[in-house]
Design an enzyme around this catalytic site. Structure first.
Site, PDB file in Angstrom:
ATOM      1  N   LYS A 192      16.938  84.771  39.099  1.00 27.06           N
ATOM      2  CA  LYS A 192      17.071  83.564  39.922  1.00 27.06           C
ATOM      3  C   LYS A 192      18.525  83.113  39.804  1.00 27.06           C
ATOM      4  CE  LYS A 192      17.178  79.068  40.537  1.00 27.06           C
ATOM      5  NZ  LYS A 192      18.406  78.673  41.259  1.00 27.06           N
ATOM      6  N   GLU A 268      22.739  80.780  26.890  1.00 25.43           N
ATOM      7  CA  GLU A 268      24.212  80.695  26.871  1.00 25.43           C
ATOM      8  C   GLU A 268      24.559  79.396  27.568  1.00 25.43           C
ATOM      9  OE1 GLU A 268      26.149  82.717  25.423  1.00 25.43           O
ATOM     10  OE2 GLU A 268      25.302  84.727  25.452  1.00 25.43           O
ATOM     11  N   CYS A 302      32.840  78.366  31.087  1.00 24.81           N
ATOM     12  CA  CYS A 302      32.119  77.771  29.954  1.00 24.81           C
ATOM     13  C   CYS A 302      32.993  77.710  28.705  1.00 24.81           C
ATOM     14  CB  CYS A 302      30.860  78.556  29.681  1.00 24.81           C
ATOM     15  SG  CYS A 302      31.154  80.326  29.576  1.00 24.81           S
ATOM     16  N   GLU A 402      31.887  68.102  29.084  1.00 21.93           N
ATOM     17  CA  GLU A 402      32.279  69.338  29.767  1.00 21.93           C
ATOM     18  C   GLU A 402      32.590  68.964  31.224  1.00 21.93           C
ATOM     19  OE1 GLU A 402      29.275  72.321  30.482  1.00 21.93           O
ATOM     20  OE2 GLU A 402      30.657  73.883  29.843  1.00 21.93           O
TER      21      GLU A 402
END
Ligand code: NAP
Length: 499
Positions: A192, A268, A302, A402
């Site tokens: 997905k 992750e 990331c 973030e």
């Protein structure tokens, strides 16, 4: 003959493209069960792009059923390892052969420069599939020590049906990080992709099928996270979810696993990685690493080096060098311009979110050294220039959240002890770096940073041999390297008694 990658060339690739937007289930394209679609808006110019199937639980059920049937039939996992290897290597070759097309699909979806899509994303995707394809006929099982009248085989067996849920920042690379080891280990997969970046995933599945991967081994279901990702993660016949994305959604995934069938989970997640520069460092190398480490892919990485910790005495000097490198080397241009180094952000809403975080950071007292402004608005696309904030403290929002945009938060320090404390003062633990000429300190510091990867006097260097993943709320389980295969396998003991 080497190709001439001009803007005209890429425009011609674009005009010849007819992206497929339907699911890929059991070796064939399929519209959503409801017939519904959604339109992807192109980040490079804000124009409507591909139409994609809007999947729901019924589509997920169909994909899981196909994956289960393929797994139980043994059509893939029981095939001669040499044959499986050949198919995966052919798949990698097909990815390379269709590199320009895949690069354009990726750029259309996510707005990164098409040359970066080609030279980084397509290349690493093909390399990843190849790496795991090459492992298939080199995986040995074990015989455990026993008494003389017994033999205990310790077999590594595939888990079954793996659900892979992936993000939009490096779609093809992260898909390969999951598909490579999961399929090499003999599993079937339902992928997905993020709703923003489905085109390359559908094409990868088509190419796998063309290479000889049996129908049902790799299925792609497109749609929104709540409508497709959630039913996949809650599915009672899915044995594992391999997820890359935000920490927030990663926590939901753990919950779905617990609420359903205790499926295995590998996560992750996000990061807020520190790049620490001591006064004795090579400041030119540190400046270049800090700029590229934070601004590459428009900061949508990331493990971006979003917190720059610098010894106070060299802060001004280092920031001047970072500004010079950014302005001379990191060209922000239209993604089809072959000289662009960085391009658009993923979507308008995200650009506004990043601009809002910048404004909030300034209100808290972060001082802008340069950049971090909306630019190229005449294109209709979503662009923010790389920017640096200085004289910050680690409790400011720009240093804690973030941002996923090209924004570097600079925090000065006065001692090694203080630098280490700030570096580890984050919920994340994905990556970090230290710049110093003192190798004793480099060793001490790299051991003490709580992160899955720590670089010394460089940033973002890696290859497929090295595991990648996080400590703390950056997740668990590792992508890349030979170890990634382990998470897609279970150990099975077969004990035989003689006499
Ligand atoms: P995200 O919002 O967490 O989405 C990731 C994936 O999860 C997408 O496919 C998304 O689908 C799906 N999803 C969303 N809600 C869901 C739900 N309730 N149930 C199941 N699936 C759901 O992350 P993103 O914005 O795509 O990517 C950026 C994030 O990924 C950042 O936090 C970044 O640090 C992280 N990341 C981590 C790594 C790593 O290796 N550690 C690598 C790359 C990115 P929709 O798109 O349709 O919502």
């Amino acid at each position: 003959m080497t190709k001439n990658y001009t803007r005209d060339y890429w425009e011609s690739v674009l005009s010849g493209l007819k992206p497929e937007g339907r699911h890929f289930i059991d070796g064939a394209h399929r519209a959503a069960a409801t017939g519904e679609t959604f339109t992807r808006i192109r980040p490079m110019d804000g124009k409507p792009g591909a139409r994609l199937a809007r999947g729901n639980a019924a589509d997920v059920d169909a994909a899981v059923a196909a994956a289960r049937a393929a797994f139980e039939s043994g059509i893939w996992r029981k095939k001669d390892p040499l044959e499986r290897k050949k198919i995966m290597l052919k798949w990698a070759d097909l990815i390379r052969a269709h590199g320009d097309e895949l690069a354009m699909l990726e750029t259309l979806d996510v707005g990164k420069p098409v040359m970066a899509s080609l030279t980084v994303d397509v290349r690493l995707c093909a390399d990843g599939i190849q790496f795991y394809g090459e492992m298939i006929d080199k995986l040995y099982d074990e015989i455990a020590p026993t008494g003389p009248n017994a033999r205990a085989l310790v077999r590594k067996v595939p888990i079954g049906v793996v659900g892979a849920i992936t993000p939009w920042n490096y779609p093809m690379i992260i898909d390969a990080w999951k598909l490579g080891p999961a399929i090499a280990a003999g599993n079937s997969v339902v992928l997905k992709p993020a709703e923003q970046s489905s085109l390359s995933a559908i094409r990868l599945a088509e190419l796998a099928f063309e290479a000889g991967l049996p129908a049902g081994v790799l299925n792609v279901v497109t749609g929104y996270g709540e409508e497709t990702g959630k039913p996949l993660a809650l599915h009672m016949d899915v044995d594992m979810i391999a997820f890359t994305g935000s920490t927030e959604v990663g926590k939901l995934i753990m919950g779905y696993a617990a609420q359903s069938n205790v499926k295995r989970v590998a996560l992750e997640l996000g990061g807020k990685s520190p790049l620490v520069v001591f006064a004795d460092a090579d400041l030119d190398a540190a400046a270049s690493a800090a700029a590229w480490g934070c601004f590459y892919n428009s900061g949508e990485t990331c493990h971006a080096s979003t917190r720059l910790l610098v010894e106070r005495s060299v802060q001004d000097q280092l920031i001047a060098k970072i500004e010079a490198v950014t302005k001379s080397d990191i060209a922000l241009k239209h993604p089809l311009d072959p000289s662009a180094q960085i391009g658009a952000l993923i979507e308008e809403e995200h650009m506004k979110k990043v601009l809002g975080m910048i404004a909030a950071g300034e209100k808290e007292g972060a001082r802008r050294a340069f950049g971090a402004e909306q630019v190229l608005s005449e294109t209709g696309g979503y662009y923010i220039s790389p920017g640096v904030f200085v004289d910050m403290t680690n409790d400011m929002s720009l240093a804690r959240q973030e941002i996923f945009g090209p924004v570097l938060a600079t925090i000065p320090f006065d001692s090694e002890e203080e630098a280490l404390k700030i570096a580890n003062d984050t919920i994340y633990g994905l990556a970090g770096a230290v710049f110093t000429k003192d190798m004793d300190r480099a060793h001490r510091f790299s051991e003490a940073i709580h992160a899955g990867t720590v670089w010394i006097n460089t940033y973002d260097m890696s290859n497929f041999a090295t595991p990648f993943g996080g400590f703390k709320q950056s997740g668990f389980g590792r992508d890349r390297s030979v170890h990634a295969i382990d998470k897609y396998c279970d150990y099975k003991t077969i004990w035989q008694q003689f006499g």
